[in-house]
Design a protein around this motif. Structure first.
Motif, PDB file in Angstrom:
ATOM      1  N   ASP A 196      14.451  36.062  30.057  1.00  0.00           N
ATOM      2  CA  ASP A 196      14.862  36.225  28.657  1.00  0.00           C
ATOM      3  C   ASP A 196      16.359  36.493  28.624  1.00  0.00           C
ATOM      4  N   GLU A 197      17.127  35.588  28.046  1.00  0.00           N
ATOM      5  CA  GLU A 197      18.589  35.694  28.052  1.00  0.00           C
ATOM      6  C   GLU A 197      19.079  36.988  27.414  1.00  0.00           C
ATOM      7  N   SER A 198      18.409  37.449  26.364  1.00  0.00           N
ATOM      8  CA  SER A 198      18.864  38.667  25.705  1.00  0.00           C
ATOM      9  C   SER A 198      18.627  39.897  26.566  1.00  0.00           C
ATOM     10  N   VAL A 199      17.590  39.846  27.402  1.00  0.00           N
ATOM     11  CA  VAL A 199      17.275  40.981  28.275  1.00  0.00           C
ATOM     12  C   VAL A 199      18.246  41.050  29.442  1.00  0.00           C
ATOM     13  N   VAL A 200      18.573  39.911  30.015  1.00  0.00           N
ATOM     14  CA  VAL A 200      19.361  39.889  31.251  1.00  0.00           C
ATOM     15  C   VAL A 200      20.844  39.644  31.005  1.00  0.00           C
ATOM     16  N   ARG A 201      21.250  39.687  29.780  1.00  0.00           N
ATOM     17  CA  ARG A 201      22.635  39.338  29.448  1.00  0.00           C
ATOM     18  C   ARG A 201      23.656  40.105  30.277  1.00  0.00           C
ATOM     19  N   TYR A 202      23.369  41.371  30.549  1.00  0.00           N
ATOM     20  CA  TYR A 202      24.334  42.207  31.261  1.00  0.00           C
ATOM     21  C   TYR A 202      23.916  42.516  32.692  1.00  0.00           C
ATOM     22  N   LEU A 203      22.903  41.808  33.208  1.00  0.00           N
ATOM     23  CA  LEU A 203      22.493  41.987  34.602  1.00  0.00           C
ATOM     24  C   LEU A 203      23.106  40.863  35.435  1.00  0.00           C
ATOM     25  N   SER A 204      23.984  41.218  36.338  1.00  0.00           N
ATOM     26  CA  SER A 204      24.771  40.213  37.051  1.00  0.00           C
ATOM     27  C   SER A 204      23.932  39.326  37.967  1.00  0.00           C
ATOM     28  N   ASP A 205      22.858  39.875  38.551  1.00  0.00           N
ATOM     29  CA  ASP A 205      22.090  39.100  39.530  1.00  0.00           C
ATOM     30  C   ASP A 205      20.694  38.753  39.035  1.00  0.00           C
ATOM     31  N   SER A 206      20.492  38.706  37.733  1.00  0.00           N
ATOM     32  CA  SER A 206      19.145  38.544  37.193  1.00  0.00           C
ATOM     33  C   SER A 206      18.499  37.216  37.561  1.00  0.00           C
ATOM     34  N   ARG A 207      19.266  36.134  37.535  1.00  0.00           N
ATOM     35  CA  ARG A 207      18.678  34.832  37.841  1.00  0.00           C
ATOM     36  C   ARG A 207      18.242  34.774  39.307  1.00  0.00           C
ATOM     37  N   HIS A 208      19.077  35.301  40.169  1.00  0.00           N
ATOM     38  CA  HIS A 208      18.727  35.336  41.580  1.00  0.00           C
ATOM     39  C   HIS A 208      17.470  36.176  41.800  1.00  0.00           C
ATOM     40  N   VAL A 209      17.386  37.323  41.129  1.00  0.00           N
ATOM     41  CA  VAL A 209      16.230  38.206  41.280  1.00  0.00           C
ATOM     42  C   VAL A 209      14.969  37.527  40.775  1.00  0.00           C
ATOM     43  N   SER A 210      15.046  36.867  39.639  1.00  0.00           N
ATOM     44  CA  SER A 210      13.877  36.186  39.083  1.00  0.00           C
ATOM     45  C   SER A 210      13.344  35.135  40.052  1.00  0.00           C
ATOM     46  N   ARG A 211      14.240  34.336  40.636  1.00  0.00           N
ATOM     47  CA  ARG A 211      13.813  33.318  41.606  1.00  0.00           C
ATOM     48  C   ARG A 211      13.186  33.963  42.844  1.00  0.00           C
ATOM     49  N   SER A 212      13.777  35.087  43.272  1.00  0.00           N
ATOM     50  CA  SER A 212      13.254  35.772  44.451  1.00  0.00           C
ATOM     51  C   SER A 212      11.842  36.291  44.209  1.00  0.00           C
ATOM     52  N   ILE A 213      11.592  36.803  43.006  1.00  0.00           N
ATOM     53  CA  ILE A 213      10.261  37.315  42.691  1.00  0.00           C
ATOM     54  C   ILE A 213       9.248  36.167  42.663  1.00  0.00           C
ATOM     55  N   GLU A 214       9.640  35.049  42.094  1.00  0.00           N
ATOM     56  CA  GLU A 214       8.749  33.886  42.078  1.00  0.00           C
ATOM     57  C   GLU A 214       8.374  33.473  43.496  1.00  0.00           C
ATOM     58  N   GLN A 215       9.352  33.469  44.399  1.00  0.00           N
ATOM     59  CA  GLN A 215       9.096  33.091  45.783  1.00  0.00           C
ATOM     60  C   GLN A 215       8.153  34.084  46.461  1.00  0.00           C
ATOM     61  N   VAL A 216       8.337  35.366  46.161  1.00  0.00           N
ATOM     62  CA  VAL A 216       7.469  36.390  46.744  1.00  0.00           C
ATOM     63  C   VAL A 216       6.029  36.203  46.276  1.00  0.00           C
ATOM     64  N   VAL A 217       5.845  35.979  44.989  1.00  0.00           N
ATOM     65  CA  VAL A 217       4.498  35.812  44.442  1.00  0.00           C
ATOM     66  C   VAL A 217       3.803  34.606  45.074  1.00  0.00           C
ATOM     67  N   GLN A 218       4.562  33.544  45.323  1.00  0.00           N
ATOM     68  CA  GLN A 218       3.989  32.347  45.929  1.00  0.00           C
ATOM     69  C   GLN A 218       3.680  32.556  47.415  1.00  0.00           C
ATOM     70  N   ARG A 219       4.537  33.355  48.085  1.00  0.00           N
ATOM     71  CA  ARG A 219       4.418  33.502  49.540  1.00  0.00           C
ATOM     72  C   ARG A 219       3.438  34.600  49.954  1.00  0.00           C
ATOM     73  N   VAL A 220       3.429  35.706  49.215  1.00  0.00           N
ATOM     74  CA  VAL A 220       2.630  36.868  49.603  1.00  0.00           C
ATOM     75  C   VAL A 220       1.372  36.929  48.741  1.00  0.00           C
TER      76      VAL A 220
END
Length: 303
Positions: A26-50
Motif C-alpha cells: 500500500d503506497e500510503s502505508v509505505v510512503r516513508y519506509l525506505s526499504d519497504s519494497r525490498h521487505v515485501s519481496r523478501s516476505i513473499e519469498q519466505v512464504v513460498q520457500r518455508v
C-alpha cells in the motif's frame, strides 16, 4: 472500552506474513519506509520457500519482530526492534489506513518501549523518521521522545532508559488506571524479576515500576496486594484466586503466581477496576469484583 489498546505478539504466523505483504504494497502505508519494497519481496519469498505455520525465527533475524493486535485480536501493524550496540532502533507501522487516527500508534510505541527497556535492556531507543511524516513525528513527541539530530530528509529521536523510567514512574506513559503497590512488595518483586529477566516478566516489570508506592499500613483495603485473595471475572468466567509469589504457586487454579499473565495483570488494581490483557494469544477483559482478603487490611505485615 474506548481507550486505545494494543498488545504485541512475538509469534509470527503465515497469515501474519500475508497481512504484512498487503500492508507493504500500500503506497500510503509505505510512503516513508525506505526499504519497504525490498521487505515485501523478501516476505513473499519466505512464504513460498518455508512451508511452516510459524515463521517467527525468520522475522527475528537481526532483531525482534512483533505483530500488533487491537482489542478485538485483529492484526493492525507491526513493531521491529533492532539492537545497535547498547541501544535499539524502533520501526513502527500501523498497516491499515482505516486504523489511522485511533491513537493505536502511540499505544504500539508504548508497548515497544516496554520490550526495548525491560526485555532487551536497551540504554536508548532510537527512531529515525522522515521529516514529512507528520503523524509519526507527533506520536513520538507526545510519547516523550527527544530530537537528537536532523537533516533535510530525516529526524532522529531518542528515549533513554533513565528518561523512560522517570516518565513511567510519574504516570506520563499513557496508562489508563493507577495501580498501587506496597514498598515491601515492590522490593521483593524487583528482586525476583532481576533474577529472571526476559519476555515472560516484561509486563510485571513494567507494572512494578509504574505503580504508586504506598506504605503497607496505609494501602487501601480494596487493593490487590501480594497474598491477597480476590474474586475476578475473565470475560464471562468467574474465579477466585490467591495472588502469590512464584515459590508459593502449587499449580492449582486458585494459587496464582504473580509471574502468570493474570497475576501480573491484577497486581495493584482495586475492586471495580477492569482492564484488557492479552492472555494465551487472545485479549481478555479482567475485572476485579471483590478483594476477599488482603494481608495488610488483616494486620499481617510479616508475610
Amino acid at each position: 472500552m474506548s481507550e486505545p489498546f494494543i498488545s504485541l505478539c512475538p509469534e509470527i504466523t503465515r497469515a501474519n506474513a500475508f497481512h504484512l505483504i498487503d500492508w507493504l504494497e500500500d503506497e500510503s502505508v509505505v510512503r516513508y519506509l525506505s526499504d519497504s519494497r525490498h521487505v515485501s519481496r523478501s516476505i513473499e519469498q519466505v512464504v513460498q520457500r518455508v512451508q511452516l505455520p510459524i515463521l517467527t525465527h525468520v522475522f527475528n533475524q537481526g532483531g525482534r519482530f512483533f505483530m500488533a493486535y487491537d482489542r478485538h485480536d485483529e492484526p493492525v501493524g507491526f513493531v521491529r526492534l533492532v539492537r545497535t550496540g547498547q541501544d535499539c532502533e524502533i520501526v513502527l507501522v500501523i498497516g491499515n489506513r482505516d486504523n489511522w487516527g485511533r491513537k493505536l500508534g502511540a499505544s504500539a510505541l508504548r508497548e515497544g518501549m516496554k520490550f526495548a527497556f525491560f526485555d532487551m535492556r536497551a540504554e536508548k531507543l532510537i527512531a529515525r523518521i522522515h521529516t514529512e511524516n507528520a503523524r509519526s513525528l507527533g506520536t513520538f513527541l507526545r510519547c516523550g521522545f527527544v530530537l537528537e539530530r536532523e537533516t533535510s530528509a530525516m529526524k532522529s529521536f531518542a528515549m533513554t532508559s533513565e528518561r523512560y523510567l522517570q516518565r513511567l514512574r510519574a504516570g506520563r506513559m499513557g496508562a489508563s488506571s493507577e495501580i498501587y503497590i506496597t514498598e515491601i512488595d515492590q522490593t521483593r518483586l524487583r528482586r525476583l524479576v532481576a533474577l529472571e529477566p526476559g519476555p515472560d516478566t516484561v509486563d510485571l516489570a513494567h507494572e512494578i515500576e509504574r505503580a504508586v508506592v504506598v506504605d503497607s499500613r496505609q494501602v487501601d483495603g480494596d487493593v490487590v496486594t501480594m497474598n491477597s485473595r480476590a474474586r475476578l471475572r475473565l470475560d464471562d468466567d468467574a474465579m477466585e484466586v490467591d495472588l502469590v509469589y512464584p515459590d508459593d504457586a502449587d499449580g492449582s487454579a486458585d494459587k496464582l503466581s504473580v509471574f502468570s499473565d493474570v497475576g501480573s495483570a491484577i497486581l495493584g488494581y482495586r475492586e471495580g477496576d477492569a482492564i484488557d490483557w492479552r492472555i494465551h494469544h487472545r485479549t481478555r477483559r479482567i475485572r476485579v469484583e471483590k478483594v476477599l482478603y488482603q494481608p495488610e487490611a488483616a494486620g499481617d505485615f510479616h508475610r
